[in-house]
Structure formats: C-alpha cells, structure tokens
Write an enzyme that holds these catalytic residues in place. Sequence first.
Site, PDB file in Angstrom:
ATOM      1  N   CYS A   2      -4.829 -16.599   3.152  1.00 44.47           N
ATOM      2  CA  CYS A   2      -5.597 -17.689   2.549  1.00 44.47           C
ATOM      3  C   CYS A   2      -7.074 -17.514   2.902  1.00 44.47           C
ATOM      4  O   CYS A   2      -7.407 -16.986   3.963  1.00 44.47           O
ATOM      5  CB  CYS A   2      -5.196 -19.081   3.005  1.00 44.47           C
ATOM      6  SG  CYS A   2      -3.489 -19.490   2.653  1.00 44.47           S
ATOM      7  N   TRP A  74      -2.247 -17.950  -0.114  1.00 44.43           N
ATOM      8  CA  TRP A  74      -1.086 -17.054   0.001  1.00 44.43           C
ATOM      9  C   TRP A  74      -0.023 -17.911   0.663  1.00 44.43           C
ATOM     10  O   TRP A  74      -0.142 -18.270   1.839  1.00 44.43           O
ATOM     11  CB  TRP A  74      -1.434 -15.842   0.859  1.00 44.43           C
ATOM     12  CG  TRP A  74      -0.362 -14.794   0.907  1.00 44.43           C
ATOM     13  CD1 TRP A  74      -0.220 -13.734   0.045  1.00 44.43           C
ATOM     14  CD2 TRP A  74       0.699 -14.684   1.852  1.00 44.43           C
ATOM     15  NE1 TRP A  74       0.878 -12.989   0.408  1.00 44.43           N
ATOM     16  CE2 TRP A  74       1.465 -13.533   1.508  1.00 44.43           C
ATOM     17  CE3 TRP A  74       1.105 -15.433   2.952  1.00 44.43           C
ATOM     18  CZ2 TRP A  74       2.584 -13.122   2.214  1.00 44.43           C
ATOM     19  CZ3 TRP A  74       2.234 -15.019   3.677  1.00 44.43           C
ATOM     20  CH2 TRP A  74       2.950 -13.882   3.304  1.00 44.43           C
ATOM     21  N   ASN A  98      -6.595 -22.507   6.387  1.00 44.21           N
ATOM     22  CA  ASN A  98      -5.984 -21.182   6.512  1.00 44.21           C
ATOM     23  C   ASN A  98      -5.281 -21.167   7.870  1.00 44.21           C
ATOM     24  O   ASN A  98      -5.890 -21.489   8.875  1.00 44.21           O
ATOM     25  CB  ASN A  98      -7.106 -20.140   6.429  1.00 44.21           C
ATOM     26  CG  ASN A  98      -6.707 -18.777   6.987  1.00 44.21           C
ATOM     27  OD1 ASN A  98      -7.526 -18.077   7.558  1.00 44.21           O
ATOM     28  ND2 ASN A  98      -5.481 -18.386   6.836  1.00 44.21           N
ATOM     29  N   GLY A  99      -3.999 -20.803   7.870  1.00 49.51           N
ATOM     30  CA  GLY A  99      -3.269 -20.772   9.133  1.00 49.51           C
ATOM     31  C   GLY A  99      -1.921 -21.464   9.000  1.00 49.51           C
ATOM     32  O   GLY A  99      -1.438 -21.688   7.888  1.00 49.51           O
ATOM     33  N   LYS A 483       0.728   3.728  -0.013  1.00 48.81           N
ATOM     34  CA  LYS A 483      -0.238   3.420  -1.076  1.00 48.81           C
ATOM     35  C   LYS A 483       0.473   3.252  -2.411  1.00 48.81           C
ATOM     36  O   LYS A 483       0.204   2.326  -3.159  1.00 48.81           O
ATOM     37  CB  LYS A 483      -1.296   4.534  -1.236  1.00 48.81           C
ATOM     38  CG  LYS A 483      -2.336   4.681  -0.158  1.00 48.81           C
ATOM     39  CD  LYS A 483      -3.394   3.606  -0.153  1.00 48.81           C
ATOM     40  CE  LYS A 483      -2.966   2.409   0.637  1.00 48.81           C
ATOM     41  NZ  LYS A 483      -3.248   2.362   2.044  1.00 48.81           N
ATOM     42  N   HIS A 502      17.907  16.621   7.309  1.00 52.69           N
ATOM     43  CA  HIS A 502      18.711  15.680   8.104  1.00 52.69           C
ATOM     44  C   HIS A 502      19.070  14.432   7.303  1.00 52.69           C
ATOM     45  O   HIS A 502      19.431  13.414   7.888  1.00 52.69           O
ATOM     46  CB  HIS A 502      17.959  15.317   9.389  1.00 52.69           C
ATOM     47  CG  HIS A 502      17.696  16.509  10.248  1.00 52.69           C
ATOM     48  ND1 HIS A 502      18.668  17.058  11.073  1.00 52.69           N
ATOM     49  CD2 HIS A 502      16.608  17.300  10.361  1.00 52.69           C
ATOM     50  CE1 HIS A 502      18.162  18.126  11.685  1.00 52.69           C
ATOM     51  NE2 HIS A 502      16.913  18.295  11.251  1.00 52.69           N
ATOM     52  N   LYS A 601      -4.712  -9.216   1.991  1.00 51.29           N
ATOM     53  CA  LYS A 601      -5.483  -8.212   2.735  1.00 51.29           C
ATOM     54  C   LYS A 601      -5.333  -8.382   4.247  1.00 51.29           C
ATOM     55  O   LYS A 601      -5.166  -7.423   4.963  1.00 51.29           O
ATOM     56  CB  LYS A 601      -6.954  -8.324   2.318  1.00 51.29           C
ATOM     57  CG  LYS A 601      -7.860  -7.275   2.950  1.00 51.29           C
ATOM     58  CD  LYS A 601      -7.723  -5.941   2.272  1.00 51.29           C
ATOM     59  CE  LYS A 601      -8.655  -4.910   2.863  1.00 51.29           C
ATOM     60  NZ  LYS A 601      -8.179  -3.549   2.548  1.00 51.29           N
TER      61      LYS A 601
HETATM   62  C1  AGP Z   1      -2.951  -1.194   3.746  1.00 47.29           C
HETATM   63  O1  AGP Z   1      -3.055  -0.655   2.484  1.00 47.29           O
HETATM   64  C2  AGP Z   1      -2.274  -2.463   3.821  1.00 47.29           C
HETATM   65  N1  AGP Z   1      -2.843  -3.414   2.968  1.00 47.29           N
HETATM   66  C3  AGP Z   1      -1.832  -2.968   5.175  1.00 47.29           C
HETATM   67  O2  AGP Z   1      -0.791  -2.133   5.582  1.00 47.29           O
HETATM   68  C4  AGP Z   1      -2.874  -3.090   6.307  1.00 47.29           C
HETATM   69  O3  AGP Z   1      -3.283  -1.824   6.726  1.00 47.29           O
HETATM   70  C5  AGP Z   1      -2.247  -3.873   7.466  1.00 47.29           C
HETATM   71  O4  AGP Z   1      -1.938  -5.168   7.026  1.00 47.29           O
HETATM   72  C6  AGP Z   1      -3.132  -3.938   8.681  1.00 47.29           C
HETATM   73  O5  AGP Z   1      -4.320  -4.607   8.424  1.00 47.29           O
HETATM   74  P1  AGP Z   1      -5.538  -4.521   9.427  1.00 47.29           P
HETATM   75  O6  AGP Z   1      -5.968  -3.107   9.468  1.00 47.29           O
HETATM   76  O7  AGP Z   1      -6.577  -5.428   8.836  1.00 47.29           O
HETATM   77  O8  AGP Z   1      -5.043  -4.990  10.762  1.00 47.29           O
END
Ligand code: AGP
Length: 606
Positions: A2, A74, A98-99, A483, A502, A601
């Site tokens: 959020c 979110w 947010n939280g 990705k 394996h 993000k």
């Molecule tokens: C990366 O493409 C992702 N969106 C995700 O795995 C991200 O790297 C992860 O949430 C960690 O975030 P941070 O580096 O901000 O701690």
Amino acid sequence: MCGIVGYIGAREASDVLLEGLKKLEYRGYDSSGVAVVKDGKVGLRRAVGKLDRLVAEVKKRPLAGHMGIGHTRWATHGRPSEANAHPHMEGGVAVVHNGIIENYLSLKEVLVGEGAKFKSETDTEIISHLIHREIKMGKTLVEAVRATVRLIKGTFAMAAVSEHEPDKIVAARMECPLIVGIGRHESILSSDIPAILSVTRRAVFLKDGEMAVLSRDATIITDFAGKEIKREPTTIDWSPIMAEKGGYRHFMLKEIFEQPRAVADTFRGLLMEESGDVFLDGLDMPAGSIDRIYIVACGTSWHAGLVGKYFFEEFFKVPTEVDLASEFRYRNPLVGKKTLVIAISQSGETADTLAAIKEVKKRGASTIAVCNVVESSLTRETGWSLMTHAGPEIGVASTKAFTTQLIALYMLALYFGRRSGNVDAETGVALIQELLRLPKKLEETLSVAPAVENIAKKYSHLRDFIYLGRGLNHPIALEGALKLKEISYIHAEGYAAGEMKHGPIALIDEDMPVVALAPNDRSYPKMLGNMEEVKARGGRLIAIVNTDDIEASQKADDVIKVPPASMHFTPVILSVPLQLIAYHIAVLKGTDVDQPRNLAKSVTVE
Ligand code: AGP
C-alpha cells in the site's frame, strides 16, 4: 504494501495526490482513493482496480480543494472493493493507512459495543473510528491521533484529515515508511521518495514512534508523547525525471537500459585504482572480528546474495551462508558477536528482512545493509549501509537494483579481502580494473535487445521454461526464471545444471524450452554436456553464450551472444538478456509488465 500520500498547499490537492499515487502504484494496485477537504467538508472518491479508474472518477466528479490524502491498496484484510478501499471515513475524519493493525478485532468489539457501525472488512477502519471517538470526547485532531496510536498494535504509516480542522494533516509512523516533503508554503507526505519529487526534494524521514503535523507553513515532528523533535530536512538527489518513463514503453525496459549508468554510479567514488582497495567511509569493522557471514534477503535480493557468497568466500575466505529472510528468522542460526549479517534489499522495507536484522542485533551480530533507498527502515536498523545507486526502481520486477546489488557485494567482499590480507594489492588492482570495464560491456550487451525480441516471439506461447546455470550463474538461472514467472505468468524453474539428471530432466520434451547459460568459463564443457542431454530428449534450447562461441551455438535452437567478461561479472552480463526475454514475452502476452498481478514492489507484511 500500500502507498499513502498527503498534500497541503496552494495547488489543487487532487492533482498532486493522483500524481503521487501514480508513483506509488507499484506498492499495490487493487484499489485506490482520495479525500480532499474544502469548506469544512471532506470529499471522497474511491475506485476498484488500477489507478486510472480513480483518475476517471475524479475527472467525472472533480474534487476541488488544497488539502487531502490518498491511498493505493494491496489487500491484506478484505478483498479489493470500493468499501474496502481507503480513505476510510468516520464522522468527518478520513484516514489512509499502510500496514497491519494486529489488535483491530478486539478494538472493533469494544467500538461495536459502544454502537459504532463498520462499513468495511479492513483493519484500517478501526483507526478512523478511534480518532472520531476521541474528537467526540473533545480532543483536537492531533490529540485524537496521538491517543489512537497508543491504542493500536501492529505496523502503520497513516495520515488523517478532519473536516473540523481543515488546515492540517496528521500522520504517524510505526514500522512502515513515511516521508514528509517540505516545500515553500506547501508540504507533502508519502510512503516513498518518488511521490514527493514533483513538489520538493527536501524531505524529513519519520522514524518509528513519530508523528508529523503538516500545515502550509510548517511541519512539526513529535514523538507519540507529543515531545517536539527537531530534524533538518535531507536533500534528495533523485530528480523527478528519474521517476518518469523517459520515452520507454515500460519502466522495466527503461530500468534494464539504465544498468550501465546504475552500475557506474554504484561504484563511483569508492574504487582506489592504485592501491587496489575500496573506500567505504565509516565502515569500522576489523576483518579479524568476523568469523562467519550470513546474507539475508528475499526474492531477487536473495539471488544477489547467492552470488555474493562466492565473492565473500573467494576474497575474504570467511564461511558465508545465504538465507531467505523469511526462513532465517524462524530457525536458530548460529549468530554471535563475531557474526556479520548482511541484509540485501532494494526497498529497505521488506518486513522479513527487517525482522531478521532486528533479531540478530539482539544476539550481538554486526550488521550491514546493501540497499537502494536512503533513510529506509533497513538502513536505519543496520550498523552500516552500502547504498546501491540504481535510482528509483518503479517496475515491480527488479532489474537494475539486482545488478547494482551484485556490484555492491563485490566491493564489500573485496574490501574485507584486502583488510584480511587474502587479496593482495596487485590482485586488488586487477579486480578493480575488471569492475571499471563493466559499464561499457553492459552497453554492448544491451544491443542484444532486438535479437531477444525475435526469439521471444518463437516461445511466448509455451507454458513452462527451464533455466540452467552453473557456479555463479546458477543464481542467475534462478533469477531469470523468477523474472519470467513474475511478469509473464509462465511457469519457470531455475536449476543448477548439474542437478538436471537428478529429476528435472523428466520434464524435457518438445514443448519445454531450456535457457542454458553457457558463457565460456570453467564450467563450459559441463554445460555442453547438459545441453546435449536436453537435445537428446527433444527439448528446445536457447543458449546464452559469448560472442566468439561456436560449440554451444551449434547445439542450440536459438542463440543470444553477449560479450565475454570475467567470471565475477558474467552474472551481471547474463542478467540482461534474461531480463529482456522475460520483458518481451510479457509484452507479447499482453500482461501488465510494470505492475504484474498479485504482486507489490515492497513486501512490508510478513
Ligand atoms: C523482484 O523482481 C521481486 N519483485 C521481489 O522478489 C523482490 O526482490 C523482493 O520482494 C525483495 O524486495 P527488496 O529487495 O525490496 O527487499
């Protein structure tokens, strides 16, 4: 997750809020809303779905006024719906949050007992009810927020406005980021830096347990007890333009192409070319005081840590373990006074990474952050921080943040290697020269983009992918698969190529493309063998090889050629075509590249 934003000043608040939310949409994008105060009334607009829906709603039913708050969500409690979207309103008080409020159910029970009616399924609504209750008892908005933050338990960055006091925004922080931008006769608050840049670059970063009262001409920071705190604003060196797409179709593509610059900015000013050393100002940690290293991180940052392990064990010769932060916290790692814990995080706000660092500090470990956001929660928590200079990364899929993390880890390992005497000056000089050549090699690597786009067209209809790598490139195979999963929603797995026999080899058939990372390094002959195994079972091979390659290229159905680099920087070079494969497949599939479904993000909840 959020994002919250607030504005008070001479501009139309809804314009500033919507622009700010656009910059925060990466933090969550299932619904959004704004509340604007005018003539003692709070106007509210909310919409389900991407921010465009809210923008359309505000266009249809404009909200005039010079002060307000906004939110992009979110969902944690309650599905995405208009009723669950923020701001939440009660008795003329609007709140964004947010939280997670952990004790909201018990507080709700009390309030319902007193006759309160709840309109949403969220934990946040409790805050607007509590503030309203305090105001009804005669408190001002500031006093009411202060009383409320003492009642709620959990994590929060919140902001409140009231129709009873239309000249201020009151905000508070506990374990979620909150920044106040100080302009000329205007102030803005936000969860992250990019959202304030259109108003000002002077910012005060709130700490846990602090509140801010924003008015046109002053911002007052206090603790939760009301004691004033004096803090000079920091000048942010990110420019507003850095948070724009700059002509690219997506932020992700722009960020991929920014990597030569981002890498150079990350090492700029830190390399001592003549002595083969790295200048890390303020890092006061004797090499002899460390006998074990843990690297903790999540997602892509964890992949960076897996590469970092090679650097630390090669240069520093100290045993290094790499842990997922979400797992590390719940086992009983051997952490003591001679342990160094390095937390890697683009955002510096990932809940599990922060919690891991808090835990190891209690056990006496030394801590370092590798982070992209100044004054983030993580950099405040660790003893020392090495900043990556990727600039704002808006695409949810991490690209430039990842490659700059690799550079930061390389420098950190070299620093300790030199201090421990394991790397002599001559070797140090050579290792630094390798790094200095990297930005140019990355520029050359980016020229594969059109070829990758053509290859993507051949494979975008398939449902599964396998990525294979060895040594330092094994984590890059994991990252390539991540990705693809994130932005194209195609199932993908990364494996150490030696593991193929394996188990995973059972998956190979003509519908299974295998991306083989086959640079000409010491595992090249072994990789050729793994490629043969795939071919023999009818799998389709996409090989990423060096420009002068012959053998692997002959085995593959499709070939992407990248410039040769030293073993240490091959992971950086290989990352670029993998990012581009994921990007172009996602574009062909028509997914939302910058804001893929279900993701945010910053994962600020556990
Ligand atoms: C990366 O493409 C992702 N969106 C995700 O795995 C991200 O790297 C992860 O949430 C960690 O975030 P941070 O580096 O901000 O701690």
